[in-house]
Design a protein around this motif. Structure first.
Motif, PDB file in Angstrom:
ATOM      1  N   GLU A 172      10.543   2.918   2.843  1.00 54.15           N
ATOM      2  CA  GLU A 172      10.772   1.472   2.708  1.00 54.15           C
ATOM      3  C   GLU A 172      12.248   1.058   3.425  1.00 54.15           C
ATOM      4  O   GLU A 172      12.713   0.257   4.307  1.00 54.15           O
ATOM      5  CB  GLU A 172      10.642   0.841   1.461  1.00 54.15           C
ATOM      6  CG  GLU A 172      10.204  -0.479   1.514  1.00 54.15           C
ATOM      7  CD  GLU A 172       9.656  -0.900  -0.020  1.00 54.15           C
ATOM      8  OE1 GLU A 172      10.081  -1.579  -0.657  1.00 54.15           O
ATOM      9  OE2 GLU A 172       8.346  -0.437   0.173  1.00 54.15           O
ATOM     10  N   GLU A 196       0.542   3.438   9.121  1.00 58.27           N
ATOM     11  CA  GLU A 196       1.006   2.756   8.042  1.00 58.27           C
ATOM     12  C   GLU A 196       2.465   2.419   7.990  1.00 58.27           C
ATOM     13  O   GLU A 196       2.748   1.228   7.393  1.00 58.27           O
ATOM     14  CB  GLU A 196       0.446   3.184   6.692  1.00 58.27           C
ATOM     15  CG  GLU A 196      -1.071   3.544   6.744  1.00 58.27           C
ATOM     16  CD  GLU A 196      -1.876   2.356   7.012  1.00 58.27           C
ATOM     17  OE1 GLU A 196      -1.588   1.419   6.375  1.00 58.27           O
ATOM     18  OE2 GLU A 196      -3.025   2.743   7.393  1.00 58.27           O
ATOM     19  N   PRO A 200       4.034  -2.703   9.418  1.00 61.61           N
ATOM     20  CA  PRO A 200       4.954  -3.850   8.928  1.00 61.61           C
ATOM     21  C   PRO A 200       6.202  -4.252   9.805  1.00 61.61           C
ATOM     22  O   PRO A 200       6.422  -5.252   9.643  1.00 61.61           O
ATOM     23  CB  PRO A 200       5.308  -3.419   7.576  1.00 61.61           C
ATOM     24  CG  PRO A 200       4.452  -2.240   7.060  1.00 61.61           C
ATOM     25  CD  PRO A 200       3.840  -1.432   8.275  1.00 61.61           C
ATOM     26  N   LEU A 239      -4.906  -2.167   6.925  1.00 58.24           N
ATOM     27  CA  LEU A 239      -4.810  -3.574   6.758  1.00 58.24           C
ATOM     28  C   LEU A 239      -5.974  -4.304   8.101  1.00 58.24           C
ATOM     29  O   LEU A 239      -6.390  -5.231   7.891  1.00 58.24           O
ATOM     30  CB  LEU A 239      -3.572  -4.189   6.535  1.00 58.24           C
ATOM     31  CG  LEU A 239      -2.842  -4.094   5.196  1.00 58.24           C
ATOM     32  CD1 LEU A 239      -1.449  -4.641   5.277  1.00 58.24           C
ATOM     33  CD2 LEU A 239      -3.609  -4.692   4.150  1.00 58.24           C
ATOM     34  N   ASP A 256       1.133  -7.503   5.577  1.00 55.18           N
ATOM     35  CA  ASP A 256       1.300  -6.868   4.150  1.00 55.18           C
ATOM     36  C   ASP A 256       0.424  -7.361   3.215  1.00 55.18           C
ATOM     37  O   ASP A 256      -0.463  -8.396   3.406  1.00 55.18           O
ATOM     38  CB  ASP A 256       2.678  -7.206   3.920  1.00 55.18           C
ATOM     39  CG  ASP A 256       2.861  -8.555   3.209  1.00 55.18           C
ATOM     40  OD1 ASP A 256       2.032  -9.153   2.659  1.00 55.18           O
ATOM     41  OD2 ASP A 256       3.956  -9.166   3.669  1.00 55.18           O
ATOM     42  N   PRO A 257       0.128  -6.771   2.222  1.00 54.89           N
ATOM     43  CA  PRO A 257      -1.018  -6.818   1.152  1.00 54.89           C
ATOM     44  C   PRO A 257      -1.101  -8.352   0.540  1.00 54.89           C
ATOM     45  O   PRO A 257      -2.278  -8.710   0.357  1.00 54.89           O
ATOM     46  CB  PRO A 257      -0.856  -5.896   0.029  1.00 54.89           C
ATOM     47  CG  PRO A 257      -0.027  -4.688   0.764  1.00 54.89           C
ATOM     48  CD  PRO A 257       0.848  -5.403   1.795  1.00 54.89           C
TER      49      PRO A 257
ATOM     50  N   ASP B 206      -3.058   8.132   2.098  1.00 52.88           N
ATOM     51  CA  ASP B 206      -4.342   7.394   2.465  1.00 52.88           C
ATOM     52  C   ASP B 206      -5.382   8.402   2.760  1.00 52.88           C
ATOM     53  O   ASP B 206      -6.567   7.868   2.692  1.00 52.88           O
ATOM     54  CB  ASP B 206      -3.874   6.553   3.820  1.00 52.88           C
ATOM     55  CG  ASP B 206      -3.113   7.127   4.788  1.00 52.88           C
ATOM     56  OD1 ASP B 206      -2.113   7.935   4.454  1.00 52.88           O
ATOM     57  OD2 ASP B 206      -3.296   7.130   5.972  1.00 52.88           O
ATOM     58  N   SER B 244       3.416   6.692  -2.041  1.00 58.37           N
ATOM     59  CA  SER B 244       3.004   5.538  -1.129  1.00 58.37           C
ATOM     60  C   SER B 244       1.663   5.308  -1.453  1.00 58.37           C
ATOM     61  O   SER B 244       0.834   6.153  -1.272  1.00 58.37           O
ATOM     62  CB  SER B 244       2.804   6.186   0.428  1.00 58.37           C
ATOM     63  OG  SER B 244       4.177   6.792   0.918  1.00 58.37           O
ATOM     64  N   ALA B 247      -2.086   0.912   1.791  1.00 56.15           N
ATOM     65  CA  ALA B 247      -1.929  -0.469   2.000  1.00 56.15           C
ATOM     66  C   ALA B 247      -3.297  -1.119   1.404  1.00 56.15           C
ATOM     67  O   ALA B 247      -3.311  -2.048   0.705  1.00 56.15           O
ATOM     68  CB  ALA B 247      -1.967  -0.802   3.409  1.00 56.15           C
ATOM     69  N   LYS B 250      -3.385  -1.554  -2.443  1.00 55.51           N
ATOM     70  CA  LYS B 250      -2.518  -2.490  -2.722  1.00 55.51           C
ATOM     71  C   LYS B 250      -3.297  -3.840  -2.756  1.00 55.51           C
ATOM     72  O   LYS B 250      -3.459  -4.620  -3.721  1.00 55.51           O
ATOM     73  CB  LYS B 250      -1.263  -2.712  -2.074  1.00 55.51           C
ATOM     74  CG  LYS B 250      -0.175  -1.500  -2.276  1.00 55.51           C
ATOM     75  CD  LYS B 250       1.001  -1.812  -1.235  1.00 55.51           C
ATOM     76  CE  LYS B 250       1.926  -0.877  -1.345  1.00 55.51           C
ATOM     77  NZ  LYS B 250       2.881  -0.770  -0.622  1.00 55.51           N
TER      78      LYS B 250
END
Lengths: 271, 281
Positions: A172, A196, A200, A239, A256-257, B206, B244, B247, B250
């Motif tokens: 992050e 992943e 973002p 996503l 993002d989620p 994942d 992690s 996604a 989440k």
């Protein structure tokens, strides 16, 4: 800022690593290079640093042909953190490692000290200042190579698989660093399998396969092209897969989620 | 089922360090499980792995207390030769463990060192290559291979020793997503067909969450979370320890808190989309 003009690169054993690659990267762009192992991603970035020179075609960095420039001169403009940090760490201590390039570039002692302290803080390495780079963990070594490059403030920053060995918190921070570089006008090139992580950031994405460029465009569009990704052995961000499974129309998927949640809630109201 | 691995109150401090790398660590792994070990960098994962494969205390000296048993035998009182046959170790970078001129010689290396008779070596090397589908690479030079192929050669060398417990240290971090998914598929098959036990250190969850039986999270040398991947990832604390969370997990958690989808099992992107659709219908 960077221009590949019909570049091919052939290894001594005859293997074609780059096959007539043409691509232009503007100053201030953030570009992700993706593709399977052996697709030519690292070979491509080595051409930007001048470590490799094209067999045919030409590479221009800031208007200068890399064949007419020394690697040393290019290194002031282009900083690269290689995939394996052991290939570029060699000093007695972490602070010496960071100061090495800065001194070579002729920075004053005061500036060197300031930049070293800043870089160690940014990457959470202050406690290792006097330690040998060899005692760092894999992830910490990787961060040290990034700190070294940021410290000399090159116009182009190349990160080759920066997330290897990094936990979610460090990833992050790295996302934040890449965004920060982008917003300060740096050109950033990230080579990564970690889709992943890239998603973002929403970079421009260049998809490579067998030394060629298979696709080039914004992440929001390219990451929806399942056939292209599959033939390049690139995974689709989770996503995007979720988005497409619900709504096949080509719009911009969520990054993002939380956005995903709002979008699903919005659907409920419509239906 | 019997435990293949038992760690009881393990603590270890390296001689040049002021704090312990592993602190009073307990873990019991039944045979045939796939256990994923996660946690921030520098949390003690590598030290723990070394204590399981015997590098600690046989190669690294330091302050050691507690006990680690593999297949019932204490690592401390076993020889490295003995441990080499019980615990297989796949490094993050396969180039660190393949070095012979041909693939089959490389796979045979460990067995040759143990003095296994030639015909037995032949059959075990063939068996390992068969398990990983690399028979056609037998006479190739390892340095000519792709990264995914190198990873398989290194794993074949591990399997030829017929270990009951295999440790994988960030096995997918250098692989492209498709190749990584193939490796995870091989792990699933080996567990199913041979009942092998896997201890996997991995940041990228994942690919593994659907397969793993258990997720153990370490921080500052201690075990801080343990449970099924669903329990740990939905628990809310995992991210604070640098895990992690995928996604799509989440999103599932958010939608579950909105009462839209269930949270009794982890869903893939496609499964989650189907769950949303059926909630809407």
């Amino acid at each position: 800022m960077i221009e590949f003009q019909d570049v091919s690169f052939v290894h001594q054993n005859g293997v074609i690593a780059l096959d007539r690659v043409s691509v232009k990267i503007e100053a201030g762009e953030t570009v992700a290079i993706v593709g399977e192992n052996g697709a030519g991603k690292t070979t491509l970035v080595k051409h930007v640093t001048g470590l490799l020179k094209p067999s045919t075609g030409s590479v221009l960095v800031d208007g200068i042909d890399t064949r007419a420039s020394s690697t040393a001169a290019l290194s002031r403009k282009v900083g690269v953190a290689f995939q394996n940090p052991d290939h570029q760490l060699f000093s007695e201590s972490v602070e010496e490692e960071m100061a090495f390039a800065l001194r070579n570039f002729g920075f004053t002692a005061e500036l060197v000290e300031n930049r070293v302290s800043w870089g160690l803080r940014l990457f959470g390495l202050e406690e290792y200042r006097k330690s040998s780079p060899l005692v760092l963990s894999g992830g910490e070594k990787k961060r040290l190579t990034l700190a070294c490059i940021m410290a000399w403030d090159p116009d182009v920053v190349i990160l080759d698989e920066p997330t290897v060995g990094q936990d979610a918190i460090q990833k992050e921070k790295l996302t934040g660093t890449i965004r920060m570089l982008g917003s300060t006008g740096k050109t950033v090139i990230v080579v990564s399998h970690d889709i992943e992580f890239l998603w973002p950031i929403q970079p421009r994405v260049v998809v490579m396969k067998e030394g060629r460029i298979l696709g080039d465009g914004p992440a929001s569009r390219l990451m929806q092209e399942r056939e292209l990704l599959s033939s390049a052995r690139v995974a689709q961000p989770q996503l995007v897969a979720f988005y497409q499974a619900l709504d096949p129309r080509p719009k911009d998927p969520f990054v993002d989620p939380l956005e995903a949640r709002r979008w699903v809630a919005g659907r409920a109201e419509i239906t | 089922m019997a435990n293949i691995l038992e760690i009881e109150g393990l603590s270890f401090r390296y001689p040049d360090s002021t704090r312990k790398a592993v602190v009073d660590f307990h873990l019991a792994v039944p045979e045939g499980e796939i256990v994923v070990l996660a946690g921030p960098s520098g949390c003690g994962k590598s030290t723990l792995l070394r204590a399981v494969n015997g590098l600690i205390p046989h190669m690294y000296s330091g302050e050691y207390s507690g006990d680690v048993r593999v297949g019932g035998a204490s690592v401390k009182s076993s020889t490295m030769t003995d441990l080499a046959q019980r615990v297989g170790f796949l490094f993050q970078n396969p180039e660190n463990q393949i070095f012979m001129f041909t693939v089959e010689r490389d796979i045979a290396f460990g067995l040759e060192n143990l003095g296994v008779p030639r015909p037995e070596i032949r059959s075990r090397v063939d068996e390992a290559m068969g398990l990983l589908g690399i028979g056609e690479l037998a006479l190739r030079a390892p340095y000519e291979l792709s990264d995914g192929q190198k990873q398989r050669v290194a794993l074949a060398g591990v399997l030829a020793m017929r270990p009951r417990l295999v440790i994988l240290d960030e096995p997918t971090s250098l692989l492209d997503p498709k190749t990584a998914a193939e490796l995870v598929g091989i792990v699933a098959k080996l567990r199913l067909d041979l009942g092998m036990t896997f201890l996997v250190v991995e940041h990228r969850l994942d690919l593994l969450v659907k397969l793993a039986d258990r997720l153990v999270v370490m921080n500052e040398g201690k075990k801080v979370l343990e449970g099924t991947p669903r329990e740990v990832l939905f628990g809310g604390e995992a991210e604070a320890y640098g895990v992690s969370v995928p996604a799509v997990t989440k999103v599932q958690k958010l939608l579950a808190s909105d009462g839209l989808v269930r949270e009794d099992e982890l869903l893939s992107a496609q499964e989650l989309a189907a769950a949303v659709r059926s909630a809407e219908a």
